[in-house]
Design a protein around this motif. Sequence first.
Motif, PDB file in Angstrom:
ATOM      1  N   GLY A   5       0.803  -1.220   0.000  1.00  6.48           N
ATOM      2  CA  GLY A   5       0.000   0.000   0.000  1.00  6.48           C
ATOM      3  C   GLY A   5       0.832   1.264   0.000  1.00  6.48           C
ATOM      4  O   GLY A   5       0.531   2.223   0.707  1.00  6.48           O
ATOM      5  N   ARG A   6       1.912   1.265  -0.768  1.00  3.58           N
ATOM      6  CA  ARG A   6       2.786   2.436  -0.808  1.00  3.58           C
ATOM      7  C   ARG A   6       2.475   3.323  -2.012  1.00  3.58           C
ATOM      8  O   ARG A   6       2.110   2.820  -3.074  1.00  3.58           O
ATOM      9  N   VAL A   7       2.634   4.620  -1.823  1.00  2.00           N
ATOM     10  CA  VAL A   7       2.483   5.584  -2.904  1.00  2.00           C
ATOM     11  C   VAL A   7       3.852   5.753  -3.562  1.00  2.00           C
ATOM     12  O   VAL A   7       4.829   6.067  -2.893  1.00  2.00           O
ATOM     13  N   LEU A   8       3.907   5.526  -4.852  1.00  2.00           N
ATOM     14  CA  LEU A   8       5.179   5.644  -5.567  1.00  2.00           C
ATOM     15  C   LEU A   8       5.564   7.113  -5.725  1.00  2.00           C
ATOM     16  O   LEU A   8       4.741   7.944  -6.100  1.00  2.00           O
ATOM     17  N   VAL A   9       6.812   7.433  -5.398  1.00  2.00           N
ATOM     18  CA  VAL A   9       7.353   8.764  -5.668  1.00  2.00           C
ATOM     19  C   VAL A   9       8.513   8.558  -6.627  1.00  2.00           C
ATOM     20  O   VAL A   9       9.465   7.832  -6.317  1.00  2.00           O
ATOM     21  N   THR A  10       8.436   9.170  -7.790  1.00  3.93           N
ATOM     22  CA  THR A  10       9.463   8.926  -8.799  1.00  3.93           C
ATOM     23  C   THR A  10       9.641  10.137  -9.704  1.00  3.93           C
ATOM     24  O   THR A  10       8.729  10.961  -9.843  1.00  3.93           O
ATOM     25  N   ALA A  11      10.828  10.243 -10.301  1.00  9.93           N
ATOM     26  CA  ALA A  11      11.066  11.273 -11.298  1.00  9.93           C
ATOM     27  C   ALA A  11      10.952  10.670 -12.704  1.00  9.93           C
ATOM     28  O   ALA A  11      11.171  11.342 -13.697  1.00  9.93           O
ATOM     29  N   ASP A  12      10.604   9.388 -12.750  1.00  6.79           N
ATOM     30  CA  ASP A  12      10.541   8.646 -14.011  1.00  6.79           C
ATOM     31  C   ASP A  12       9.094   8.629 -14.514  1.00  6.79           C
ATOM     32  O   ASP A  12       8.240   7.918 -13.988  1.00  6.79           O
ATOM     33  N   ARG A  13       8.848   9.421 -15.544  1.00 10.43           N
ATOM     34  CA  ARG A  13       7.490   9.598 -16.063  1.00 10.43           C
ATOM     35  C   ARG A  13       6.871   8.264 -16.504  1.00 10.43           C
ATOM     36  O   ARG A  13       5.696   7.995 -16.284  1.00 10.43           O
ATOM     37  N   ALA A  26       3.602   6.314 -15.042  1.00 14.40           N
ATOM     38  CA  ALA A  26       2.501   5.907 -15.923  1.00 14.40           C
ATOM     39  C   ALA A  26       2.170   4.429 -15.734  1.00 14.40           C
ATOM     40  O   ALA A  26       1.001   4.034 -15.714  1.00 14.40           O
ATOM     41  N   ARG A  27       3.224   3.608 -15.575  1.00 12.90           N
ATOM     42  CA  ARG A  27       2.992   2.174 -15.338  1.00 12.90           C
ATOM     43  C   ARG A  27       2.236   1.952 -14.043  1.00 12.90           C
ATOM     44  O   ARG A  27       1.359   1.084 -13.966  1.00 12.90           O
ATOM     45  N   ALA A  28       2.588   2.735 -13.027  1.00 11.01           N
ATOM     46  CA  ALA A  28       1.898   2.630 -11.741  1.00 11.01           C
ATOM     47  C   ALA A  28       0.418   2.971 -11.928  1.00 11.01           C
ATOM     48  O   ALA A  28      -0.466   2.263 -11.434  1.00 11.01           O
ATOM     49  N   GLY A  29       0.173   4.047 -12.665  1.00 10.85           N
ATOM     50  CA  GLY A  29      -1.204   4.477 -12.900  1.00 10.85           C
ATOM     51  C   GLY A  29      -2.025   3.398 -13.593  1.00 10.85           C
ATOM     52  O   GLY A  29      -3.178   3.162 -13.237  1.00 10.85           O
ATOM     53  N   LYS A  30      -1.403   2.731 -14.563  1.00 13.88           N
ATOM     54  CA  LYS A  30      -2.105   1.664 -15.295  1.00 13.88           C
ATOM     55  C   LYS A  30      -2.479   0.506 -14.385  1.00 13.88           C
ATOM     56  O   LYS A  30      -3.453  -0.196 -14.639  1.00 13.88           O
ATOM     57  N   ARG A  31      -1.672   0.304 -13.342  1.00 15.71           N
ATOM     58  CA  ARG A  31      -1.976  -0.788 -12.401  1.00 15.71           C
ATOM     59  C   ARG A  31      -2.887  -0.338 -11.268  1.00 15.71           C
ATOM     60  O   ARG A  31      -3.118  -1.068 -10.312  1.00 15.71           O
ATOM     61  N   GLY A  32      -3.345   0.911 -11.357  1.00 13.55           N
ATOM     62  CA  GLY A  32      -4.249   1.418 -10.323  1.00 13.55           C
ATOM     63  C   GLY A  32      -3.544   1.829  -9.047  1.00 13.55           C
ATOM     64  O   GLY A  32      -4.161   1.942  -7.989  1.00 13.55           O
ATOM     65  N   LEU A  33      -2.222   2.082  -9.144  1.00 13.10           N
ATOM     66  CA  LEU A  33      -1.453   2.478  -7.963  1.00 13.10           C
ATOM     67  C   LEU A  33      -1.311   4.000  -7.927  1.00 13.10           C
ATOM     68  O   LEU A  33      -1.258   4.643  -8.970  1.00 13.10           O
ATOM     69  N   SER A  34      -1.233   4.558  -6.716  1.00  8.67           N
ATOM     70  CA  SER A  34      -1.003   5.996  -6.596  1.00  8.67           C
ATOM     71  C   SER A  34       0.459   6.298  -6.877  1.00  8.67           C
ATOM     72  O   SER A  34       1.346   5.571  -6.428  1.00  8.67           O
ATOM     73  N   ALA A  35       0.693   7.366  -7.608  1.00 12.94           N
ATOM     74  CA  ALA A  35       2.070   7.771  -7.893  1.00 12.94           C
ATOM     75  C   ALA A  35       2.162   9.289  -7.895  1.00 12.94           C
ATOM     76  O   ALA A  35       1.249   9.972  -8.347  1.00 12.94           O
ATOM     77  N   LEU A  36       3.254   9.803  -7.347  1.00 10.05           N
ATOM     78  CA  LEU A  36       3.515  11.230  -7.377  1.00 10.05           C
ATOM     79  C   LEU A  36       4.774  11.446  -8.206  1.00 10.05           C
ATOM     80  O   LEU A  36       5.837  10.927  -7.876  1.00 10.05           O
ATOM     81  N   LEU A  37       4.630  12.188  -9.291  1.00  7.44           N
ATOM     82  CA  LEU A  37       5.761  12.443 -10.173  1.00  7.44           C
ATOM     83  C   LEU A  37       6.462  13.726  -9.739  1.00  7.44           C
ATOM     84  O   LEU A  37       5.824  14.760  -9.575  1.00  7.44           O
ATOM     85  N   VAL A  38       7.770  13.638  -9.519  1.00  6.26           N
ATOM     86  CA  VAL A  38       8.528  14.836  -9.137  1.00  6.26           C
ATOM     87  C   VAL A  38       9.630  15.066 -10.170  1.00  6.26           C
ATOM     88  O   VAL A  38      10.152  14.122 -10.755  1.00  6.26           O
ATOM     89  N   SER A  39       9.978  16.330 -10.389  1.00  5.51           N
ATOM     90  CA  SER A  39      11.003  16.582 -11.406  1.00  5.51           C
ATOM     91  C   SER A  39      11.985  17.666 -10.972  1.00  5.51           C
ATOM     92  O   SER A  39      12.849  18.057 -11.726  1.00  5.51           O
TER      93      SER A  39
END
Length: 164
Positions: A50-58, A62-75
């Motif tokens: 149940g972790r929210v992904l934090v990544t700079a990798d767009r 996007a892959r996380a989103g497709k699997r229904g996972l929460s992701a926060l994109l940082v740049s």
Amino acid sequence: MATGGRRSTKFALDAMLGSLARKLRAFGFDSAYYKDATDSAILSSCARQGRVLVTADRELAARAGKRGLSALLVSGQSDRARLLQMIAASRETGLRLTRGEPRCSVCDGRLVGLAAVEARKKVPESVAGRHRLFYSCSNCGRVYWRGGHWKKLRSLEALFKRQP
Ligand SMILES: [Zn+2]
């Protein structure tokens, strides 16, 4: 330390975001840092724990989103910029950021209060003389106190306190 029913938001950070992971732990977010894991392994951990992904990798976000996972994109280039992006992105997506008690910035373990008499055996004399409150990591044993580093972190931590 208080252990209420309130669960902190849990994050998973990929290899590029090690210093951000250390800060998030200090702010009270359970934050796993994946230094060598494959993207698939990171996403599986997010799903399982149940972790929210934090990544700079767009692409990974996007892959996380497709699997229904929460992701926060940082740049951003600095952790301050990244934290501001995380807060903005969580507001946009309605993700609530809930902080728990500060955690070990090195291993993500829980911190417990450490009696000053015990702490004095483990910290430099100059530190022991100037501080009263100590904590140790229940996992790796590292000892913490509210020194200069802690004060620096406080200015970043304040970003979260401005949340409504
Ligand atoms: Zn630790």
